[in-house]
Write a protein that holds these residues in place. Structure first.
Motif, PDB file in Angstrom:
ATOM      1  N   GLN A  40       0.833  -1.201   0.000  1.00 12.53           N
ATOM      2  CA  GLN A  40       0.000   0.000   0.000  1.00 12.53           C
ATOM      3  C   GLN A  40       0.873   1.258   0.000  1.00 12.53           C
ATOM      4  O   GLN A  40       0.569   2.230  -0.699  1.00 12.53           O
ATOM      5  N   ARG A  41       1.952   1.259   0.761  1.00 11.03           N
ATOM      6  CA  ARG A  41       2.854   2.414   0.771  1.00 11.03           C
ATOM      7  C   ARG A  41       3.479   2.622  -0.595  1.00 11.03           C
ATOM      8  O   ARG A  41       3.614   3.764  -1.063  1.00 11.03           O
ATOM      9  N   MET A  42       3.860   1.512  -1.236  1.00 10.17           N
ATOM     10  CA  MET A  42       4.431   1.613  -2.576  1.00 10.17           C
ATOM     11  C   MET A  42       3.407   2.176  -3.549  1.00 10.17           C
ATOM     12  O   MET A  42       3.715   3.051  -4.377  1.00 10.17           O
ATOM     13  N   ARG A  43       2.155   1.709  -3.451  1.00 10.08           N
ATOM     14  CA  ARG A  43       1.119   2.167  -4.375  1.00 10.08           C
ATOM     15  C   ARG A  43       0.811   3.656  -4.164  1.00 10.08           C
ATOM     16  O   ARG A  43       0.579   4.392  -5.129  1.00 10.08           O
ATOM     17  N   GLU A  44       0.811   4.092  -2.913  1.00  9.83           N
ATOM     18  CA  GLU A  44       0.571   5.517  -2.654  1.00  9.83           C
ATOM     19  C   GLU A  44       1.673   6.370  -3.274  1.00  9.83           C
ATOM     20  O   GLU A  44       1.395   7.427  -3.864  1.00  9.83           O
ATOM     21  N   GLN A  45       2.911   5.926  -3.155  1.00  7.54           N
ATOM     22  CA  GLN A  45       4.011   6.676  -3.749  1.00  7.54           C
ATOM     23  C   GLN A  45       3.938   6.615  -5.272  1.00  7.54           C
ATOM     24  O   GLN A  45       4.265   7.598  -5.958  1.00  7.54           O
ATOM     25  N   LEU A  46       3.504   5.474  -5.819  1.00  2.77           N
ATOM     26  CA  LEU A  46       3.369   5.355  -7.266  1.00  2.77           C
ATOM     27  C   LEU A  46       2.274   6.282  -7.793  1.00  2.77           C
ATOM     28  O   LEU A  46       2.440   6.935  -8.828  1.00  2.77           O
ATOM     29  N   GLU A  47       1.136   6.354  -7.088  1.00  2.00           N
ATOM     30  CA  GLU A  47       0.062   7.253  -7.511  1.00  2.00           C
ATOM     31  C   GLU A  47       0.514   8.710  -7.433  1.00  2.00           C
ATOM     32  O   GLU A  47       0.191   9.528  -8.308  1.00  2.00           O
ATOM     33  N   LEU A  48       1.257   9.053  -6.398  1.00  2.00           N
ATOM     34  CA  LEU A  48       1.806  10.406  -6.289  1.00  2.00           C
ATOM     35  C   LEU A  48       2.723  10.695  -7.466  1.00  2.00           C
ATOM     36  O   LEU A  48       2.680  11.783  -8.065  1.00  2.00           O
ATOM     37  N   SER A  49       3.545   9.700  -7.836  1.00  2.00           N
ATOM     38  CA  SER A  49       4.478   9.881  -8.952  1.00  2.00           C
ATOM     39  C   SER A  49       3.740   9.980 -10.282  1.00  2.00           C
ATOM     40  O   SER A  49       4.169  10.712 -11.183  1.00  2.00           O
ATOM     41  N   ARG A  50       2.636   9.253 -10.419  1.00  2.00           N
ATOM     42  CA  ARG A  50       1.845   9.374 -11.643  1.00  2.00           C
ATOM     43  C   ARG A  50       1.324  10.799 -11.800  1.00  2.00           C
ATOM     44  O   ARG A  50       1.301  11.350 -12.907  1.00  2.00           O
ATOM     45  N   GLY A  51       0.903  11.389 -10.693  1.00  2.00           N
ATOM     46  CA  GLY A  51       0.445  12.770 -10.752  1.00  2.00           C
ATOM     47  C   GLY A  51       1.558  13.723 -11.164  1.00  2.00           C
ATOM     48  O   GLY A  51       1.332  14.673 -11.920  1.00  2.00           O
TER      49      GLY A  51
END
Length: 543
Positions: free
Chosen positions: A176-187
């Motif tokens: 979940q932490r990885m996915r949150e950082q990935l979504e932030l990076s997508r933005g």
């Protein structure tokens, strides 16, 4: 995808020495292995080398695999460890000399992700997912590689947890932490690609060199979160897991297949299997493997275990010198001498003659640095009111004496290095605590198993404190080099003048750090809070 009964039969046969079964296993799992390593290393020139190193370890240790049905998770766990070892080697080489960035060797700065973007004509959002993955912290990239395979149905959540050597619930938190950082990076990627670009974002990235680093990710994210213009770039994004399913897996390069066949790991029969026929991409350049390497791996399989390990290390190390222990008695360590618990020290501290350290054959053993005066530090914290009175003499800063001790947190007085039966924790202990609680906060310190200048800690039940999957935990003794290295920690001066920090022996840039309710190997971030959470004050034992 779970391992089938046929796979179990193949593992059993391969474990018994059936070469044909071993080749079929490698052929069946090579695409999975290559995708995990390839995504985690982001097109690094050493991808093929890491895959080969992983397979050598698999072949070497396969006879010791107890549960054939766990072969897939066992294989993935070895791959994750090899990825971490590769990163450590790169960091060490970078510190020792100013080397050319490996990315400069790629044509036009391209990598695996760039090739996939050009070759597969991904949609804009799929391209953004791949580009956003470059903004992830290094610790999150292997998690993305594992999650990618889980989304594709190649791994189950249980297998991902086993690869990380943790519980399913905990691996869910890490994902979940990885996915949150990935979504932030997508933005971030979407905002940077917007035309016209937000004027505020243009000002925020002034001076940026274009490299996706954690520092710039945080700086840019501060703007994109608060900017109404940049936030609109993410309104129509498709969930990442759905995009991953549409991205074609990495094909195993024909050059890697040919190299494995030349080494005897694959034959023309297994190379022609459907899982490897798709590996038709041009052979990747990995820096020129020496010709003498080919055809030698088979010697690792049939040789005596120790001779095979040495041969494998020589083959993989290339020009790197292999340290071989001589018959001479090593010099006694410079850690503190036994103190008030000398009787206990005698029973737990084996002499170098009877229990010599066995250095890793795959790299140089670290050379102890000369003593350096620690930087000025705040005064040592006074003993907590409930701490046992100390009767030991003073020892040099940044050391732990051989003996039996309790390690109190330098940040949280009255809380000690402890364990919950498996994982290392931080627990409150005082004179009124039950005997079992006081025993869990007491550790026997002996000379390091891998380096007598470092230390190894044993719990009251005789199990060793070691790291596995970057988490510190207890483990029974194993007769292996990797165990001795995992169970060896090197004391260094801590956050205060009377405290110590425990650095990992085989990951020297990582220290034992308290977070998320446990202890992990983390890279220091130079903050005072991190230093305090990674420091211990040596106290007399509670039990």
């Amino acid at each position: 995808m779970t391992i089938t009964a046929i796979d179990v039969e193949l593992v059993t046969a391969a474990r018994s020495g059936d070469r044909s079964a071993r080749e079929q296993l490698i052929a069946a799992h090579l695409p999975l292995l290559y995708n995990i390593v390839g995504r985690a290393l982001h097109g690094h020139a050493d991808i093929d080398d890491v895959v080969q190193e992983t397979l050598v370890r698999v072949i070497r240790d396969l006879p010791a695999l107890r549960a054939p049905e766990s072969f897939r998770s066992w294989l993935v766990a070895i791959a994750v460890r090899q990825i971490a070892s590769h990163r450590q080697r790169i960091r060490t080489a970078t510190h020792r000399a100013s080397a050319v960035d490996p990315a400069d060797l790629l044509a036009a700065g391209g990598d695996v992700a760039d090739e996939a973007i050009l070759r597969l004509h991904l949609t804009d959002q799929r391209r953004q997912v791949v580009e956003a993955s470059r903004w992830l912290d290094p610790a999150h990239r292997p998690m993305l590689a594992l999650w990618w395979q889980e989304c594709a149905g190649q791994l189950t959540r249980q297998e991902v947890a086993a690869a990380c050597d943790t519980r399913v619930a905990h691996v869910g938190v890490r994902l979940q932490r990885m996915r949150e950082q990935l979504e932030l990076s997508r933005g971030i990627v979407a905002a940077l690609a917007a035309q016209p670009r937000c004027a505020g974002l243009t000002s925020a990235v002034d001076g940026w060199d274009g490299a996706p680093t954690p520092v710039w990710r945080k700086r840019i994210a501060r703007h994109t979160r608060a900017c109404p213009t940049c936030s609109t770039c993410t309104e129509d994004q498709v969930p990442t897991e759905r995009l991953l399913l549409g991205i074609v897996p990495l094909a195993v390069p024909a050059g890697l297949v040919a190299a494995l066949a030349a080494k005897g790991l694959l034959t023309t029969t297994t190379v022609a299997t459907p899982t490897l026929v798709a590996a038709s991409t041009p052979a990747s350049t990995t820096g020129g493997t020496p010709g003498l390497l080919f055809g030698k791996i088979t010697q690792v399989v049939g040789a005596h275990p120790m001779a095979g390990l040495a041969a494998g290390a020589v083959l993989l190390a290339g020009a790197v010198a292999v340290v071989v222990q001589s018959g001479a008695t090593p010099t006694p360590p410079a850690i503190a001498a036994p103190t008030s618990v000398a009787s206990a020290a005698v029973s737990i501290a084996p002499s170098p003659t009877t229990s010599p350290a066995q250095p890793s054959l795959a790299r140089r053993s670290p050379i102890p640095s000369p003593p350096v005066a620690p930087p000025p530090a705040p005064p040592a914290p006074p003993p907590s009111p409930a701490a046992p009175p100390s009767s030991r003499p003073a020892i040099a800063p940044g050391t732990i004496g051989v003996g039996v001790w309790s390690l109190e947190s330098a940040r949280k007085a009255g809380r000690y290095l402890n364990h919950d039966g498996k994982y290392a924790t931080l627990g409150a202990v005082d004179g009124s605590s039950p005997k079992a609680a006081r025993q869990r906060a007491t550790f026997a310190v002996q000379r390091g198993l891998a380096d007598p200048n470092c230390v190894t800690l044993l719990a009251a039940d005789g199990r060793y404190l070691r790291h596995w999957g970057m988490q510190v935990q207890l483990s029974p003794q194993e007769n292996s080099t990797i165990f001795r290295e995992d169970a060896t920690f090197c004391p260094r001066p801590g956050a205060t003048s009377a405290s110590v920090t425990l650095r990992s022996y085989n990951y020297p840039s990582h220290v034992v750090h308290h977070r998320d309710g446990g202890f992990w190997l983390d890279v220091p971030d130079d903050s005072a809070a991190f230093a305090a959470d990674s420091s211990f004050v040596v106290r007399d034992p509670w039990a």
